[in-house]
Design a protein around this motif. Structure first.
Motif, PDB file in Angstrom:
ATOM      1  N   GLU A  51      35.195  36.287  31.462  1.00  0.00           N
ATOM      2  CA  GLU A  51      35.953  37.068  30.468  1.00  0.00           C
ATOM      3  C   GLU A  51      35.517  38.530  30.507  1.00  0.00           C
ATOM      4  OE1 GLU A  51      38.139  36.285  27.670  1.00  0.00           O
ATOM      5  OE2 GLU A  51      38.423  34.199  28.231  1.00  0.00           O
ATOM      6  N   ARG A  58      43.436  39.451  34.188  1.00  0.00           N
ATOM      7  CA  ARG A  58      43.310  38.076  34.655  1.00  0.00           C
ATOM      8  C   ARG A  58      44.610  37.611  35.287  1.00  0.00           C
ATOM      9  NH1 ARG A  58      41.709  35.952  29.111  1.00  0.00           N
ATOM     10  NH2 ARG A  58      41.170  38.031  28.507  1.00  0.00           N
ATOM     11  N   ASP A  62      42.730  32.781  38.071  1.00  0.00           N
ATOM     12  CA  ASP A  62      41.541  33.117  37.280  1.00  0.00           C
ATOM     13  C   ASP A  62      41.613  32.458  35.913  1.00  0.00           C
ATOM     14  OD1 ASP A  62      40.550  34.770  39.317  1.00  0.00           O
ATOM     15  OD2 ASP A  62      41.489  36.558  38.478  1.00  0.00           O
ATOM     16  N   LEU A  63      42.790  32.450  35.309  1.00  0.00           N
ATOM     17  CA  LEU A  63      42.959  31.845  33.991  1.00  0.00           C
ATOM     18  C   LEU A  63      42.730  30.339  34.040  1.00  0.00           C
ATOM     19  CD1 LEU A  63      46.040  33.812  32.694  1.00  0.00           C
ATOM     20  CD2 LEU A  63      43.771  33.790  31.662  1.00  0.00           C
ATOM     21  N   LEU A  66      39.042  29.844  34.379  1.00  0.00           N
ATOM     22  CA  LEU A  66      38.456  30.232  33.106  1.00  0.00           C
ATOM     23  C   LEU A  66      38.677  29.132  32.060  1.00  0.00           C
ATOM     24  CD1 LEU A  66      37.062  32.410  31.416  1.00  0.00           C
ATOM     25  CD2 LEU A  66      39.303  33.473  31.096  1.00  0.00           C
ATOM     26  N   ALA A  67      39.883  28.604  32.002  1.00  0.00           N
ATOM     27  CA  ALA A  67      40.201  27.513  31.069  1.00  0.00           C
ATOM     28  C   ALA A  67      39.325  26.300  31.348  1.00  0.00           C
ATOM     29  CB  ALA A  67      41.672  27.143  31.181  1.00  0.00           C
ATOM     30  N   ARG A  82      43.983  29.580  27.482  1.00  0.00           N
ATOM     31  CA  ARG A  82      43.969  29.991  28.895  1.00  0.00           C
ATOM     32  C   ARG A  82      44.816  29.054  29.748  1.00  0.00           C
ATOM     33  NH1 ARG A  82      41.055  32.214  25.302  1.00  0.00           N
ATOM     34  NH2 ARG A  82      39.736  33.958  25.852  1.00  0.00           N
ATOM     35  N   TYR A  83      44.783  27.750  29.446  1.00  0.00           N
ATOM     36  CA  TYR A  83      45.632  26.812  30.197  1.00  0.00           C
ATOM     37  C   TYR A  83      47.109  27.163  30.021  1.00  0.00           C
ATOM     38  CZ  TYR A  83      42.016  23.413  31.594  1.00  0.00           C
ATOM     39  OH  TYR A  83      40.942  22.786  32.174  1.00  0.00           O
ATOM     40  N   ALA A  85      48.471  30.103  29.249  1.00  0.00           N
ATOM     41  CA  ALA A  85      48.763  31.349  29.974  1.00  0.00           C
ATOM     42  C   ALA A  85      48.827  31.093  31.483  1.00  0.00           C
ATOM     43  CB  ALA A  85      47.701  32.408  29.648  1.00  0.00           C
ATOM     44  N   ALA A  86      47.913  30.271  31.997  1.00  0.00           N
ATOM     45  CA  ALA A  86      47.905  29.953  33.425  1.00  0.00           C
ATOM     46  C   ALA A  86      49.147  29.155  33.809  1.00  0.00           C
ATOM     47  CB  ALA A  86      46.637  29.176  33.786  1.00  0.00           C
TER      48      ALA A  86
END
Length: 194
Positions: A51, A58, A62-63, A66-67, A82-83, A85-86
């Protein structure tokens, strides 16, 4: 990890020693030897560092990573955000299988019905499942979204999900069902003032 390290190649990254395993099985065995509480700390720290360094720039991959770190670290809400958004990023670049997997990970963490969860179900149905021809699964996600809207008491969302169901039923040739769903959707949306 010391006994497992043995002859594993090493490299220095950001001033720290890093092991590179020649075989995924060795990596998995080494990972399995770390206590769960310690693994959670490591995942949380990895997420925090990502982060910090990625900031607002991001990307989808990356998301997703990160998730994963947030989820493994026990921070479900951050992982969920994050999931989602990804998933939307992957859907936007037509990586449908990846997007579906990420939407499903989001939904597994989503908990109680919410406007966000309804939107994610509708996006999964329309932007992924319908596009790849998985009509029965798309219909199922819209039905679940409609159930969530009903539980929330949101007549407008209930009407929108029912309208999407009507369109899908029309697409697969279920004309009578499509007509009935469309009439219901119109009534719901009028009732909601939309």
């Amino acid at each position: 990890l010391q006994p497992l390290h043995g002859g594993a190649p090493q490299r220095i990254r950001a001033g720290r020693r890093e092991c590179v395993f020649k075989h995924a099985l060795m990596r998995d065995v080494a990972y399995g030897t770390i206590l769960l509480s310690r693994r959670r700390q490591i995942h949380l720290r990895a997420a925090e560092v990502m982060e910090e360094h990625l900031g607002m720039e991001r990307s989808g991959p990356d998301l997703a990573l990160l998730a994963h770190h947030w989820e493994q670290g026990g921070a479900a809400e951050r992982a969920r955000e994050r999931y989602l958004a990804a998933a939307r990023f992957s859907s936007g670049r037509y990586a449908h299988q990846e997007a579906e997997d990420l939407y499903r990970k989001y939904l597994s963490l989503a908990g109680e019905p919410s406007v966000e969860r309804i939107g994610a179900r509708m996006d999964l149905a329309e932007e992924v499942l319908k596009i790849v021809g998985q009509y029965p699964q798309a219909i199922q996600e819209h039905e679940r979204a409609r159930e969530d809207a009903l539980l929330l008491g949101d007549r407008s969302l209930e009407g929108r999900t029912t309208g999407a169901l009507a369109a899908l039923h029309w697409l697969v040739g279920s004309v009578d069902t499509a007509r009935a769903e469309a009439e219901q959707a119109i009534a719901m949306l009028r009732e909601a003032g939309d």
